[in-house]
Design an enzyme around this catalytic site. Structure first.
Site, PDB file in Angstrom:
ATOM      1  N   CYS A   1       0.832  -1.202   0.000  1.00 55.01           N
ATOM      2  CA  CYS A   1       0.000   0.000   0.000  1.00 55.01           C
ATOM      3  C   CYS A   1       0.870   1.257   0.000  1.00 55.01           C
ATOM      4  O   CYS A   1       1.493   1.549  -1.007  1.00 55.01           O
ATOM      5  CB  CYS A   1      -0.991  -0.044   1.152  1.00 55.01           C
TER       6      CYS A   1
ATOM      7  N   HIS B   1      -3.556  -5.094   0.384  1.00 58.18           N
ATOM      8  CA  HIS B   1      -3.038  -5.602   1.675  1.00 58.18           C
ATOM      9  C   HIS B   1      -3.080  -7.126   1.703  1.00 58.18           C
ATOM     10  O   HIS B   1      -4.054  -7.705   2.209  1.00 58.18           O
ATOM     11  CB  HIS B   1      -3.874  -5.038   2.825  1.00 58.18           C
TER      12      HIS B   1
ATOM     13  N   GLU C   1      -1.622  -9.086   3.580  1.00 58.36           N
ATOM     14  CA  GLU C   1      -1.543  -9.627   4.948  1.00 58.36           C
ATOM     15  C   GLU C   1      -2.899 -10.052   5.497  1.00 58.36           C
ATOM     16  O   GLU C   1      -2.972 -10.906   6.378  1.00 58.36           O
ATOM     17  CB  GLU C   1      -0.852  -8.627   5.891  1.00 58.36           C
TER      18      GLU C   1
HETATM   19  N1  GLN Z   1      -2.253   6.770   2.516  1.00 59.28           N
HETATM   20  C1  GLN Z   1      -2.288   5.989   1.345  1.00 59.28           C
HETATM   21  C2  GLN Z   1      -3.639   6.070   0.630  1.00 59.28           C
HETATM   22  O1  GLN Z   1      -4.626   6.474   1.206  1.00 59.28           O
HETATM   23  C3  GLN Z   1      -1.970   4.544   1.641  1.00 59.28           C
HETATM   24  C4  GLN Z   1      -3.000   3.874   2.474  1.00 59.28           C
HETATM   25  C5  GLN Z   1      -2.528   2.581   3.077  1.00 59.28           C
HETATM   26  O2  GLN Z   1      -1.320   2.326   3.151  1.00 59.28           O
HETATM   27  N2  GLN Z   1      -3.444   1.795   3.580  1.00 59.28           N
HETATM   28  O3  GLN Z   1      -3.724   5.720  -0.521  1.00 59.28           O
END
Ligand code: GLN
Length: 547
Positions: free
Chosen positions: A393, A521, A523
């Site tokens: 992310c 994600h 995970e």
């Molecule tokens: N802040 C970034 C976004 O909103 C990444 C978000 C995250 O890592 N969950 O796209």
């Protein structure tokens, strides 16, 4: 429809006794006996969901397949069982009141006074029944009541489950209370009084527990169990010890089984015919848990992974990530040593010293600009020193920024999250996000398909070309920089099926041993008995690095 049994788990004496892991382990044991389960969490706070809470307050926000932002306990439920959880599995006081108040505004209460009993309690009971409707094939619905018995906030939930038993019948409902049995160190004496008080507190709410799970330093001696049994009015066989564990929470299902927990549940519900009682481990699923624990206790080696994030000092802020790394380790018979580094402490100058032992480097998700320069320095270090890198992310977004700045020559490249006027917004707010002002539940959330490029590192890891992974973000790779970054050597290895959204990037094999970053994600989908392919590969590649 299948006959459903309900198990309610409350907690007493202290918070943080591990109710989530405990109920997840009960789920695992029931699944080992071939019952189908689902697990619901009732959270007493007034937030509608934890999506708007800081990780400092609440730990990780766990995202379900259908995009609900939920309590991290749901992560344990999914890791320990095969239950597929959704929005309905996560309930909060905020949600309950929100729907009751909406109904009141629509005039649906026909002029009546709206009250905690019956309106709030009915809504709570409805949430449990909804789960039965959406999971018609389950044998058990397990419900965790968050908080500690005695808290003001949990009273309506306790009242609701008391009433639930009236409707569903005692033979179909079981109350389990998780409590603490401390020992006073100086005297070395085991104290049962807090448990007695906690059970009294439950009795005040009209609930007599049917079984107690007692957290304690060690297994409880028979005389202690007898005493608890007598004072708490619970059969001695139903006083289960939950001793502190040596190596990992994944030991818990086996410990509970050895204490007779699943047998007692079967007896309680009179299910012996369907699932005969057994006293030794001969069950194939339990054997898998046993093997896993033995691998955890006797790894063939170690691998050292540096994690670079903002909330590293909090053990729960990246809970699923830590678990997934451990799963990746298990698949490789390795113990994963996690070096949790606060990104704010890293600079271009000290990065080499800080990361000199790291065999793999991972930058997880995150929000806001704080600590970003440290992450960029770590990513550059991984790229230049050919240390396996795994970005998740924000860890992908920062990898794109680092590549744009230091390889593609876009010195001022940035994300508009950190600099809204940046000259080269290689990461920018997603189109669909531009007009959104509410913060709660409005990110790009939940599982989406992603198509992987043939021959890429990521396709090799997954061994398939289309995957579904869960997202939680507002920003994305800016398409107009695609050509330029690709021309400089960045590989766009996964996109949404229409090719519009960049979901994964990597560096070519001939330039780096393993540099993979993903917008989603992974995970959230890793399980101890089914480790996620990207974590398996990342650990495998990291273990090949000699330092
Ligand atoms: N802040 C970034 C976004 O909103 C990444 C978000 C995250 O890592 N969950 O796209």
């Amino acid at each position: 429809m299948n006959k459903v049994r309900y198990i309610f788990v409350t907690g007493g004496v202290a918070s943080s006794l591990g109710k989530g892991v405990s109920i997840a382990s009960i789920g695992a044991l029931l699944e080992a006996r071939e019952f189908k389960v689902t697990i619901q969490k009732m959270d007493p706070y007034i937030n509608v969901d934890p999506g708007t809470m800081s990780p400092f307050q609440h730990g990780e926000v766990y995202v379900t397949e259908d995009g609900a932002e939920t309590d991290l306990d749901l992560g344990y439920y999914e890791r320990f069982t095969s239950a597929r959880l959704s929005r309905e599995n996560s309930v909060s006081t905020g949600q309950i009141y929100y729907s009751v108040i909406q109904r009141e505004r629509r005039g649906e209460y026909l002029g009546r006074t709206v009250q905690v009993i019956p309106h709030i309690t009915n809504e709570i009971k409805n949430r449990i029944l909804t789960l039965k409707k959406t999971n018609p094939d389950v044998d058990f619905i397990l419900v965790e009541i968050g908080g500690t018995v005695g808290d003001i906030e949990s009273v309506p939930f306790l009242e609701a489950i008391r009433q639930f038993r009236l409707d569903a019948g005692t033979e179909n409902t079981m109350f389990i209370h998780l409590t603490l049995v401390p020992s006073i160190t100086v005297a070395g004496e085991i104290k049962t009084k807090p448990t007695q008080h906690s059970v009294k507190e439950l009795l005040k709410q009209g609930i007599q527990p049917d079984l107690l799970i007692c957290r304690a330093a060690n297994l409880l001696e028979p005389d202690v169990k007898e005493k608890i049994s007598l004072f708490c009015n619970v059969k001695k066989e139903r006083v289960i010890s939950a001793p502190d564990i040596e190596s990992s929470i994944y030991e818990i299902p086996v410990i509970y089984h050895n204490e007779g927990l699943d047998n007692e549940i079967i007896r309680y519900f009179r299910l012996e015919e369907r699932s005969p009682l057994f006293f030794e481990i001969m069950n194939p699923t339990l054997a898998k848990w046993e093997n896993l624990v033995s691998t955890l206790k006797h790894p063939r080696g170690r691998v050292r992974i540096a994690l670079i994030g903002k909330y590293m000092q909090l053990s729960d802020a990246y809970r699923s990530l830590y678990e997934a790394l451990q799963h990746g380790g298990l698949a490789n018979y390795l113990h994963v040593e996690m070096d949790k580094i606060d990104s704010e402490t890293i600079t271009e100058e000290n990065v080499g010293e800080i990361l000199k032992d790291a065999q793999g480097i991972l930058v997880p998700g995150g929000f806001g600009e704080r600590g970003v320069s440290g992450k960029l320095a770590a990513i550059r270090y991984a790229r230049e020193n050919k240390i396996p890198y795994f970005g998740i992310c924000l860890g992908m977004q920062t990898a794109v920024i680092e590549f744009a700045r230091n390889v593609a020559g876009l010195k001022m490249a940035n994300s508009t999250e950190f600099d809204s006027d940046t000259e080269h917004p290689v990461i920018s707010l997603m189109e669909e996000q531009v007009s959104i002002t509410d913060k709660g539940g409005t990110m790009r959330l939940g599982a989406y398909p992603c198509v992987l490029k043939p021959g890429s590192l990521i396709e090799e890891a997954y061994q398939k070309s289309e995957i579904y992974e869960r997202h939680r973000h507002r920003y994305e790779f800016t398409n107009r920089y695609r050509n330029q970054l690709e021309a400089s050597g960045l590989v766009i290895s996964g996109t949404s099926p229409d090719g519009e959204l960049v979901e994964t990037i990597e560096l070519p094999r001939h330039t780096h041993p393993w540099f993979v970053a993903v917008q989603y994600h992974p995970e959230f989908k890793s399980k101890p008995l089914d480790p996620h392919p990207l974590f398996i590969k990342f650990i495998e590649k990291s273990a090949q690095v000699r330092r």
